[in-house]
Design a protein around this motif. Structure first.
Motif, short mmCIF file in Angstrom:
data_model
loop_
_atom_site.label_atom_id
_atom_site.label_comp_id
_atom_site.label_asym_id
_atom_site.label_seq_id
_atom_site.Cartn_x
_atom_site.Cartn_y
_atom_site.Cartn_z
N ASP A 49 -63.60 -43.47 5.39
CA ASP A 49 -63.50 -42.38 4.42
C ASP A 49 -64.68 -41.41 4.58
N SER A 50 -64.86 -40.90 5.78
CA SER A 50 -65.92 -39.93 6.06
C SER A 50 -65.34 -38.53 6.05
N HIS A 51 -66.06 -37.60 5.47
CA HIS A 51 -65.61 -36.22 5.36
C HIS A 51 -66.65 -35.28 5.96
N ARG B 198 -62.82 -42.91 -6.59
CA ARG B 198 -63.27 -43.29 -5.26
C ARG B 198 -63.80 -42.04 -4.57
N ILE B 199 -65.06 -42.09 -4.23
CA ILE B 199 -65.68 -40.95 -3.54
C ILE B 199 -65.82 -41.29 -2.07
N PRO B 200 -65.92 -40.29 -1.21
CA PRO B 200 -66.02 -40.56 0.23
C PRO B 200 -67.26 -41.42 0.54
N SER B 201 -67.13 -42.25 1.55
CA SER B 201 -68.25 -43.11 1.93
C SER B 201 -69.35 -42.31 2.61
N ARG B 202 -68.98 -41.21 3.24
CA ARG B 202 -69.96 -40.40 3.95
C ARG B 202 -69.50 -38.94 3.93
N VAL B 203 -70.44 -38.04 3.64
CA VAL B 203 -70.15 -36.61 3.61
C VAL B 203 -71.17 -35.90 4.48
N THR B 204 -70.68 -35.09 5.40
CA THR B 204 -71.55 -34.30 6.27
C THR B 204 -71.22 -32.83 6.05
N LEU B 205 -72.24 -32.02 5.85
CA LEU B 205 -72.06 -30.58 5.67
C LEU B 205 -72.29 -29.88 7.00
#
Length: 190
Positions: free
Chosen positions: A13-15, A168-175
């Motif tokens: 669940d990475s975004h 449920r929030i993403p496990s990893r978020v990259t901008l």
């Protein structure tokens, strides 16, 4: 150039959240090229979206609740905005629809940067600014009176709703592609 992309999307669940749609498309194509070059015949479609779309993705994770305000469609919002402007503008040759679109952009930016609408009127230095500020106040009041929210108000409310629902929030978020992060997005990320 985008060597970091595969790592950023590692995990279930990475975004990757981008500053605009063009960068989203570019990164999506790059990810596909990286997967193909690595010999993968198939892969799950990654979440690479502009911030504006990401709010909707997170909203889908919320539990439906009848006590939350109704979210206006873009069309309803535009109609209310036009009506609010028409109270100050009597010029028949003026394109109210075009002006309403410009007001929407300003409304969204003000909300993203947490600028109170009332401050706009007190700081207005010209007729155009005063017209916008008065129309924005009428629009805001109408939303509150009717129990409605538009996209800008929804984005402001979303972090609290996510916390309330323990969504449920993403496990990893990259901008990617941001030169500055608006306070509203920063709050959501926190």
């Amino acid at each position: 150039m985008y060597e970091w992309l595969s790592d950023a999307l590692e995990g279930e669940d990475s975004h990757v959240i981008t500053a605009n749609r063009r960068l989203s498309r570019t990164l999506d194509e790059e990810y596909a090229a990286q997967m193909t070059a690595a010999g993968h015949g198939g892969w799950r479609r990654p979440v690479i979206v502009p911030a504006s779309t990401w709010y909707s993705i997170l909203a889908e994770r919320l539990k439906p609740r009848p006590d939350r305000p109704a979210r206006l469609t873009v069309g309803h919002s535009r109609e209310l905005r036009e009506r609010a402007l028409e109270e100050d503008i009597e010029e028949p040759m003026l394109n109210i629809g075009g002006l309403a679109r410009q007001c929407l952009d300003t409304w969204n930016r003000l909300h993203d940067w947490c600028v109170p609408i009332d401050e706009c009127l007190s700081e207005a230095s010209g007729q155009d600014q005063r017209i916008f500020a008065r129309a924005a106040q009428r629009y805001r009041d109408r939303l509150a009176n009717e129990g409605w929210i538009d996209d800008a108000v929804f984005r402001a409310t979303l972090p609290g709703w996510l916390a309330e629902d323990a969504a449920r929030i993403p496990s990893r978020v990259t901008l990617a592609g941001f030169d500055r992060i608006a306070p509203r997005l920063r709050r959501l990320l926190e």
